[in-house]
Design a protein around this motif. Structure first.
Motif, short mmCIF file in Angstrom:
data_model
loop_
_atom_site.label_atom_id
_atom_site.label_comp_id
_atom_site.label_asym_id
_atom_site.label_seq_id
_atom_site.Cartn_x
_atom_site.Cartn_y
_atom_site.Cartn_z
N LEU A 320 -25.26 12.23 -34.07
CA LEU A 320 -24.29 13.25 -34.60
C LEU A 320 -24.92 14.12 -35.55
CD1 LEU A 320 -21.41 10.89 -35.32
CD2 LEU A 320 -21.93 12.26 -33.08
N GLU A 321 -26.22 14.51 -35.36
CA GLU A 321 -26.73 15.55 -36.18
C GLU A 321 -26.28 16.67 -35.74
OE1 GLU A 321 -28.47 13.14 -34.72
OE2 GLU A 321 -29.54 11.74 -36.29
N GLY A 322 -25.64 17.70 -36.64
CA GLY A 322 -25.29 19.04 -36.34
C GLY A 322 -24.04 18.93 -35.50
N VAL A 323 -23.25 17.82 -35.36
CA VAL A 323 -21.98 17.42 -34.66
C VAL A 323 -20.93 17.47 -36.04
CG1 VAL A 323 -20.36 16.18 -33.36
CG2 VAL A 323 -22.99 16.38 -32.81
N ALA A 324 -19.92 18.56 -35.90
CA ALA A 324 -18.96 18.52 -36.88
C ALA A 324 -17.59 17.54 -36.78
CB ALA A 324 -18.45 20.15 -37.06
N SER A 325 -17.50 17.46 -35.47
CA SER A 325 -16.03 16.70 -35.13
C SER A 325 -16.31 16.10 -33.83
CB SER A 325 -15.05 17.52 -35.17
OG SER A 325 -14.99 18.50 -34.24
N VAL A 326 -15.62 14.94 -33.59
CA VAL A 326 -15.63 14.24 -32.00
C VAL A 326 -14.33 13.88 -31.74
CG1 VAL A 326 -17.94 12.90 -32.89
CG2 VAL A 326 -15.73 12.15 -33.36
N VAL A 327 -13.98 13.80 -30.55
CA VAL A 327 -12.79 13.52 -29.88
C VAL A 327 -12.34 12.06 -30.28
CG1 VAL A 327 -11.60 13.44 -27.76
CG2 VAL A 327 -13.05 15.29 -28.15
N THR A 328 -11.12 11.79 -30.55
CA THR A 328 -10.49 10.64 -30.62
C THR A 328 -9.40 10.44 -29.60
OG1 THR A 328 -8.86 11.43 -32.20
CG2 THR A 328 -11.06 10.38 -32.94
N GLU A 329 -8.15 10.67 -29.76
CA GLU A 329 -7.06 10.75 -28.89
C GLU A 329 -7.60 11.50 -27.38
OE1 GLU A 329 -3.14 11.19 -30.25
OE2 GLU A 329 -3.75 10.43 -32.22
N GLY A 330 -7.45 10.86 -26.38
CA GLY A 330 -7.74 11.55 -24.97
C GLY A 330 -9.12 11.27 -24.89
N ALA A 331 -10.05 10.80 -25.58
CA ALA A 331 -11.58 10.60 -25.32
C ALA A 331 -11.56 9.53 -24.06
CB ALA A 331 -12.17 9.99 -26.51
N ALA A 332 -10.92 8.78 -23.75
CA ALA A 332 -10.84 7.88 -22.66
C ALA A 332 -10.44 8.62 -21.31
CB ALA A 332 -10.03 6.71 -22.71
N TYR A 333 -10.05 9.69 -21.37
CA TYR A 333 -9.82 10.23 -20.03
C TYR A 333 -10.89 11.41 -19.95
CZ TYR A 333 -5.38 7.88 -20.75
OH TYR A 333 -4.65 6.79 -21.09
N LEU A 334 -11.93 11.67 -20.56
CA LEU A 334 -12.76 12.79 -20.44
C LEU A 334 -13.83 12.31 -19.43
CD1 LEU A 334 -12.50 14.26 -24.12
CD2 LEU A 334 -11.35 14.62 -22.28
N SER A 335 -14.63 13.42 -18.86
CA SER A 335 -15.91 13.35 -18.25
C SER A 335 -16.60 14.50 -18.69
CB SER A 335 -15.49 13.52 -16.72
OG SER A 335 -14.78 12.26 -16.14
N PRO A 336 -17.81 14.60 -18.65
CA PRO A 336 -18.69 15.61 -19.03
C PRO A 336 -18.22 17.12 -18.38
CG PRO A 336 -20.13 13.81 -18.26
CD PRO A 336 -18.70 13.46 -17.97
N ARG A 337 -17.92 18.03 -19.18
CA ARG A 337 -17.43 19.41 -18.81
C ARG A 337 -16.15 19.52 -18.58
NH1 ARG A 337 -21.20 23.07 -19.37
NH2 ARG A 337 -19.90 24.71 -18.35
N THR A 338 -15.53 18.37 -18.76
CA THR A 338 -13.63 18.49 -18.68
C THR A 338 -13.24 19.40 -19.55
OG1 THR A 338 -13.58 16.28 -18.01
CG2 THR A 338 -11.65 17.24 -18.60
N LYS A 339 -12.24 20.28 -18.86
CA LYS A 339 -11.43 21.23 -19.81
C LYS A 339 -10.60 20.76 -20.86
CE LYS A 339 -10.35 25.16 -17.98
NZ LYS A 339 -9.65 25.99 -17.07
N VAL A 340 -10.59 20.89 -22.05
CA VAL A 340 -9.83 20.41 -23.10
C VAL A 340 -9.06 21.25 -23.94
CG1 VAL A 340 -11.17 17.99 -23.23
CG2 VAL A 340 -11.42 19.91 -24.81
N ARG A 341 -7.95 20.74 -24.32
CA ARG A 341 -7.31 21.70 -25.45
C ARG A 341 -7.04 20.67 -26.67
NH1 ARG A 341 -1.61 21.56 -26.24
NH2 ARG A 341 -1.53 20.56 -23.99
N VAL A 342 -7.42 21.23 -27.71
CA VAL A 342 -7.50 20.59 -28.97
C VAL A 342 -5.95 20.70 -29.71
CG1 VAL A 342 -8.35 20.29 -31.36
CG2 VAL A 342 -9.89 20.82 -29.29
N VAL A 343 -5.37 19.47 -29.72
CA VAL A 343 -4.13 19.49 -30.22
C VAL A 343 -4.14 19.44 -31.81
CG1 VAL A 343 -1.71 18.53 -30.46
CG2 VAL A 343 -3.13 18.77 -28.41
N GLU A 344 -3.61 20.39 -32.62
CA GLU A 344 -3.62 20.27 -33.94
C GLU A 344 -2.72 19.25 -34.77
OE1 GLU A 344 -6.13 21.50 -35.70
OE2 GLU A 344 -7.12 22.87 -34.07
N ASP A 345 -2.86 18.62 -35.57
CA ASP A 345 -1.92 17.71 -36.20
C ASP A 345 -1.03 18.84 -36.74
OD1 ASP A 345 -3.01 15.44 -35.54
OD2 ASP A 345 -4.45 15.38 -37.43
N GLU A 346 0.56 18.40 -36.64
CA GLU A 346 1.77 19.01 -37.30
C GLU A 346 1.86 18.66 -38.96
OE1 GLU A 346 5.04 18.25 -34.77
OE2 GLU A 346 4.35 19.37 -33.01
#
Length: 346
Positions: A320-346
């Motif tokens: 994780l050197e150089g990685v600022a954040s990682v996907v948590t919710e929704g990570a199980a549905y992802l494949s390499p280069r899947t288009k994603v939309r980051v949902v911000e906490d309200e």
């Protein structure tokens, strides 16, 4: 943070991996909503887990000073003994005969010396003859002292209060001088554990570091310990550093030879990266994979090396050197280069 068994996490990872059977893998479809969390940097005391063997702090191989036939071993393995208690003895026939022979030679040397003194005073013998008689007396006295010393040491006495750990010879057996007959453990000191530590870990520990020791004989009981000594070289047989730990006093019954599970807590902490369990989408052994989101809004897989697990997180050793954040919710549905939309906490 308390380390937990890998089993609980693998079960969670297996469930999450099953959730991914309906992944959306098209870049052209609608973006998958995900949540991300920052990778936390935190000082961590990474425990060192190893195994070892329990033994008395002062284990002594007791032996006879001279060789002979073992006449009697009066103690059993595991028996507690008092300081000075006779534990074993040799047959005294030969040793006693040697002592009597030395006594006879000493008595004769004394008579010869006394006669030489009288004759010298009458000028019958020379000074050289008198000196020879004196030397003969000194030699006979030395031989008598040796014979009586050997006779006294034709038995083994307990050097202190303790326990007979093992019998290394039996009655009627011919043993040589210095051949171990009994393995003795002193009760004057505490118990010790000798545990093998790998070279990558031995540089992280120092005398005085705390540890937790567990024995199968006492399930659920943790024995506090501290590092007592660290060897300057690895054991040639196994390549590990046989580190000595001192157990705190305990009322539990312990025996030399118990197998020990050892967990050492180095005093010096390491700054490591921490992520939640749900960020890991696959785990094999201590290797796993997470997803990060690149500037184009695409999921990028990142392989990671896991150091260990805590109650609710994974501590990452590398990846994780150089990685600022990682996907948590929704990570199980992802494949390499899947288009994603980051949902911000309200």
């Amino acid at each position: 943070m308390r380390p937990i068994h890998l089993f609980h996490f693998l079960l969670t990872a297996l469930v999450c991996s099953g959730c991914g059977s309906g992944r959306e893998e098209s870049m052209d479809g609608e973006a998958i909503p995900v949540r991300t969390v920052p990778v936390r940097m935190q000082p961590i005391v990474r425990p060192i887990r190893t195994s070892g063997t329990l033994h008395a702090s002062a284990e002594i191989r007791l032996s006879f000073k001279i060789g002979g036939i073992v006449e009697r071993i009066v103690v059993r393995e595991g028996e507690r003994v008092r300081s000075g208690q006779i534990l074993a003895r040799l047959k005294p026939d030969e040793i006693g005969a040697q002592a009597r022979q030395a006594r006879i030679a000493f008595d004769k040397a004394q008579r010869d010396h006394e006669r030489a003194l009288r004759l010298f005073s009458d000028s019958v013998v020379t000074r050289e003859q008198l000196q020879n008689a004196e030397s003969g007396l000194d030699l006979a006295k030395s031989q008598l002292d040796i014979a009586e010393f050997n006779l006294r040491h034709a038995q083994i006495a307990a050097p202190s209060d303790g326990r007979v750990l093992k019998r290394l010879a039996e009655e009627g057996e011919l043993v040589g001088a210095g051949h171990p007959v009994l393995l003795f453990g002193s009760h004057a000191e505490s118990w010790r554990v000798r545990a093998g530590v790998a070279d990558r870990d031995v540089v992280r520990i120092f005398p005085g570091d705390s540890a937790a020791v567990r024995f199968d004989a006492h399930p659920g009981t943790v024995f506090p310990a501290r590092i007592l000594e660290i060897p300057g070289a690895a054991d040639p047989a196994g390549g590990l550093f046989e580190t000595g730990l001192s157990l705190a006093p305990s009322e539990k019954t312990l025996y030399s030879g118990f197998a020990a599970a050892v967990e050492i807590f180095p005093a010096q902490s390491e700054t490591m990266r921490i992520i939640p369990f749900e960020a890991l989408v696959s785990v094999r052994g201590m290797e796993g994979q997470v997803f990060r989101v690149n500037p184009e809004g695409l999921a990028v897989p990142v392989p990671v090396q896991i150091a260990f697990f805590t109650d609710d997180a994974a501590v990452i050793a590398r990846g994780l050197e150089g990685v600022a954040s990682v996907v948590t919710e929704g990570a199980a549905y992802l494949s390499p280069r899947t288009k994603v939309r980051v949902v911000e906490d309200e």
